[in-house]
Design a protein around this motif. Sequence first.
Motif, PDB file in Angstrom:
ATOM      1  N   GLN A 247       2.340   2.093  -3.224  1.00 44.27           N
ATOM      2  CA  GLN A 247       1.339   2.545  -4.197  1.00 44.27           C
ATOM      3  C   GLN A 247       0.789   3.936  -3.855  1.00 44.27           C
ATOM      4  O   GLN A 247      -0.129   4.416  -4.504  1.00 44.27           O
TER       5      GLN A 247
ATOM      6  N   VAL B  98      -0.732   4.807  -1.001  1.00 45.94           N
ATOM      7  CA  VAL B  98      -1.903   4.773  -0.129  1.00 45.94           C
ATOM      8  C   VAL B  98      -1.445   5.145   1.283  1.00 45.94           C
ATOM      9  O   VAL B  98      -0.490   4.568   1.804  1.00 45.94           O
ATOM     10  N   SER B  99      -2.135   6.096   1.905  1.00 47.70           N
ATOM     11  CA  SER B  99      -1.743   6.522   3.250  1.00 47.70           C
ATOM     12  C   SER B  99      -2.063   5.421   4.257  1.00 47.70           C
ATOM     13  O   SER B  99      -2.903   4.549   4.005  1.00 47.70           O
ATOM     14  N   GLU B 100      -1.416   5.493   5.420  1.00 52.52           N
ATOM     15  CA  GLU B 100      -1.656   4.505   6.464  1.00 52.52           C
ATOM     16  C   GLU B 100      -3.113   4.536   6.898  1.00 52.52           C
ATOM     17  O   GLU B 100      -3.736   3.503   7.127  1.00 52.52           O
TER      18      GLU B 100
ATOM     19  N   PHE C 271       0.828  -1.214   0.000  1.00 49.30           N
ATOM     20  CA  PHE C 271       0.000   0.000   0.000  1.00 49.30           C
ATOM     21  C   PHE C 271       0.857   1.256   0.000  1.00 49.30           C
ATOM     22  O   PHE C 271       0.602   2.188  -0.761  1.00 49.30           O
ATOM     23  N   SER C 272       1.878   1.291   0.854  1.00 51.84           N
ATOM     24  CA  SER C 272       2.714   2.501   0.920  1.00 51.84           C
ATOM     25  C   SER C 272       3.469   2.712  -0.391  1.00 51.84           C
ATOM     26  O   SER C 272       3.655   3.845  -0.833  1.00 51.84           O
TER      27      SER C 272
ATOM     28  N   GLU D 206      -5.766   5.454   5.068  1.00 56.97           N
ATOM     29  CA  GLU D 206      -6.572   4.829   4.015  1.00 56.97           C
ATOM     30  C   GLU D 206      -6.415   3.311   4.036  1.00 56.97           C
ATOM     31  O   GLU D 206      -7.373   2.579   3.865  1.00 56.97           O
ATOM     32  N   ALA D 207      -5.187   2.849   4.265  1.00 54.14           N
ATOM     33  CA  ALA D 207      -4.917   1.408   4.288  1.00 54.14           C
ATOM     34  C   ALA D 207      -5.651   0.726   5.441  1.00 54.14           C
ATOM     35  O   ALA D 207      -6.134  -0.390   5.303  1.00 54.14           O
TER      36      ALA D 207
END
Length: 167
Positions: free
Chosen positions: A157, A159-161, A154-155, A163-164
């Motif tokens: 890509q 994506v914030s923590e 995720f990181s 949002e993840a």
Amino acid sequence: GLYDLSGVMDPMLQSIMITWGVPSDLAKSSANKFAQTSVISEFGEVLTRLFLQGSGSVRDLLALCAAVDLNPAILLSPLIYAGCIKSNLPSEDAQEIADKAAVSESAMSSEALNNIVGASIGDKKPHVNDFMVLCQLLDIDFVTLMQQVIEFYFSSQGVSEHEADSF
């Protein structure tokens, strides 16, 4: 008769082992042992599978190492580590898995480790289910490990923590 191929085999084997992640000094000493005419004549098919076709197995590595009195962990550990890294496992966890698996009798006889090592030799990405089985054999918490892999993905890509966490 069999020609002396050690002059050709030695640097080739050394180079391949370095690409596997074997430290160069250990790759050099291992290649020197594997490139002996007697080893080539007895283990020609195994050497071909492992080093030329990229399709060897843990059993092949163990047999070859036993023939030249070489600790198999010298080759297994870097190959297992490489498989872990290709599967996006954190390097600290990858090293722990590699170190434990390379000396574990139950891991060495498992199909899961054979698949992971085979994928590394063939420059492929191992399957996650093989890591799940291997982690069970080594008493490593697979769920926590996969959470780290997913967080890393995720990181990477963007994506914030926060949002993840909603996934």
